[in-house]
Design an enzyme around this catalytic site. Structure first.
Site, PDB file in Angstrom:
ATOM      1  N   ASP A  18      -7.908   0.280   6.891  1.00 25.94           N
ATOM      2  CA  ASP A  18      -8.019  -0.940   7.695  1.00 25.94           C
ATOM      3  C   ASP A  18      -6.646  -1.271   8.263  1.00 25.94           C
ATOM      4  O   ASP A  18      -6.493  -2.174   9.053  1.00 25.94           O
ATOM      5  CB  ASP A  18      -8.479  -2.096   6.812  1.00 25.94           C
ATOM      6  CG  ASP A  18      -7.466  -2.343   5.727  1.00 25.94           C
ATOM      7  OD1 ASP A  18      -6.508  -3.102   5.974  1.00 25.94           O
ATOM      8  OD2 ASP A  18      -7.575  -1.747   4.650  1.00 25.94           O
ATOM      9  N   LYS A  78       0.779  -1.241   0.000  1.00 22.67           N
ATOM     10  CA  LYS A  78       0.000   0.000   0.000  1.00 22.67           C
ATOM     11  C   LYS A  78       0.807   1.285   0.000  1.00 22.67           C
ATOM     12  O   LYS A  78       0.361   2.309  -0.521  1.00 22.67           O
ATOM     13  CB  LYS A  78      -0.927  -0.012   1.217  1.00 22.67           C
ATOM     14  CG  LYS A  78      -2.212  -0.761   0.942  1.00 22.67           C
ATOM     15  CD  LYS A  78      -3.272   0.199   0.496  1.00 22.67           C
ATOM     16  CE  LYS A  78      -4.418  -0.498  -0.185  1.00 22.67           C
ATOM     17  NZ  LYS A  78      -5.458   0.439  -0.601  1.00 22.67           N
TER      18      LYS A  78
END
Ligand SMILES: Cc1ncc(COP(=O)(O)O)c(C=O)c1O
Length: 400
Positions: A124, A77
């Site tokens: 998350d 990410k």
């Protein structure tokens, strides 16, 4: 189609290429990679060949791009958050990102012209850690909110990067709305990995950031794959990788399949409805694949996926658990891959479709056979170690 809790839909590729594809060209991917490679932590992640597993499953070969090695952060990410923050700073300074490698980003000149910035996001875990890591490296502030039920380990990893990080009582999509309000109230910069009306620039940069992973895989692959499987939450990762491969391979792009958890299968629902609208999933989005627990598709990603992707599959949780166990317990001769829940979903699906007799129709639909060369992305390692052990050691979420 539906079988043993799996649902899938196949689509014809559109003849007309979406205009967005131009933003995912090889040239753009090389620009992104130049930016990432200016960080001293940059190294291409390994492309692991699992030829013994492939033989066992009855396909020709299986390659897994292992993002557990990305920047020491255990997930892909950071590629998106860092490129978006770099591009935002370039825009603020009126410069090209090529003129702003890491050494210049931390220079006194850039800092005094830019001033102090606070970047805010919802996550998350993995995206927020990447944003916090980038802000920390650039000596700026990050504020991070997490949906209810997020893992304590992921929260602590974000705080360890110096960010202010909190859990909320809301699901992912409501938390995104909350952080967007906070950003407006405080004049902070929202760095969100999904687009909505009026908010597309930063999400596009985030998606472009993911192309470094796709470009590396493209250069590492010894053969052209026949299949690419991509896991999706909002679809930014899948849209970026699909966009890159559709750009470089054109009409001969490998068959590409988008994989989601059944509790958050917004892209599958959008593909199945095929009515020109995006279809959301509301509520708790209760799945072990925390990174994929997003109920509202990224509209930019859909522009690409809706035109270029060949299949959309909605999977039960045991698919990911199966993938984690298979990757963590290699056959002799294969390398071990430590994959988290969201990372293992695609290998889990490939293995289930090939091993479970009840899923013959799925195997056929996906055109998996002895000539198939499959590319999957392990998008995260064991980012929630307690759950990793529950699944891989204790056998939680076994097949039904
Ligand atoms: C490990 C992992 N894989 C895949 C994804 C899915 O990415 P996207 O939301 O862009 O579809 C995420 C998102 O957070 C993730 O953390």
């Amino acid at each position: 189609m539906e079988q043993a809790k799996f649902k899938w839909v196949l689509r014809e590729r559109s003849q007309e290429k979406p205009a967005r594809l131009a933003e995912f060209s090889e040239q753009q991917a090389r620009k992104v990679q130049r930016f990432h490679s200016s960080f001293k932590e940059y190294r291409p992640t390994p492309l692991t060949e699992l030829s013994q597993l492939a033989r066992d499953l009855g396909i020709k070969n299986l390659f897994v791009k292992d993002e557990a090695y990305r920047f020491g952060l255990n997930a892909f990410k950071v590629l998106g958050g860092s490129f978006a923050i770099g591009s935002y700073i370039a825009q603020q300074l009126g410069e090209d990102i090529d003129a702003l490698p890491y050494v210049r980003l931390i220079s006194d000149d850039v800092r005094s012209r830019l001033g102090a910035k606070t970047f805010i996001t919802t996550t998350d875990g993995n995206h927020g850690r990447g944003v916090a890591w980038t802000a920390n490296r650039l000596r700026q502030q990050a504020v991070v909110y997490m949906p209810q039920g997020s893992a304590a380990e992921r929260l602590e990893n974000i705080r360890a990067e110096g960010a202010r990080a909190e859990l909320t009582e809301m699901n992912y999509d409501d938390t995104v709305r909350y952080t967007s309000e906070l950003a407006q109230q405080n004049g902070w910069v929202i760095v969100q990995d999904t687009a909505w009306e009026g908010y597309t620039e930063i999400p596009l940069w985030i998606m472009q950031g993911y192309m470094t992973m796709a470009l590396e895989a493209y250069e590492q692959l010894p053969v052209k794959p026949t299949h690419i499987f991509l896991q999706a939450g909002v679809g930014s990762l899948a849209g970026a990788v699909q966009g890159f491969f559709a750009s470089v391979y054109g009409d001969s792009c490998p068959l590409t399949v988008i994989v989601e958890p059944e509790k958050a299968d917004c892209l599958y629902r959008t593909a199945a409805a095929d009515d020109g609208q995006l279809h959301n999933v509301a509520g708790k989005l209760d799945t072990i694949m925390a990174g994929l627990a997003c109920g509202e598709p990224n509209s930019i990603a859909w522009e690409i996926l809706g035109s270029c992707s060949d299949g959309f599959v909605s999977c039960p949780d045991h698919t990911a658990a199966q993938g984690m166990r298979i990757l963590g317990n290699p056959l002799a001769g294969d390398m071990k891959v430590v994959a988290g829940e969201s990372g293992a979903a695609t290998v889990g699906l490939v293995a289930e479709a090939l091993r479970d007799e009840r899923l013959k129709a799925l195997k056929q639909a996906l055109q998996l056979d002895e000539n198939s060369v499959v590319l999957c992305f392990n998008t995260e390692g064991d980012t929630d170690k307690a759950n990793y052990r529950r699944i891989v050691w204790d056998g939680a979420y076994g097949r039904e």
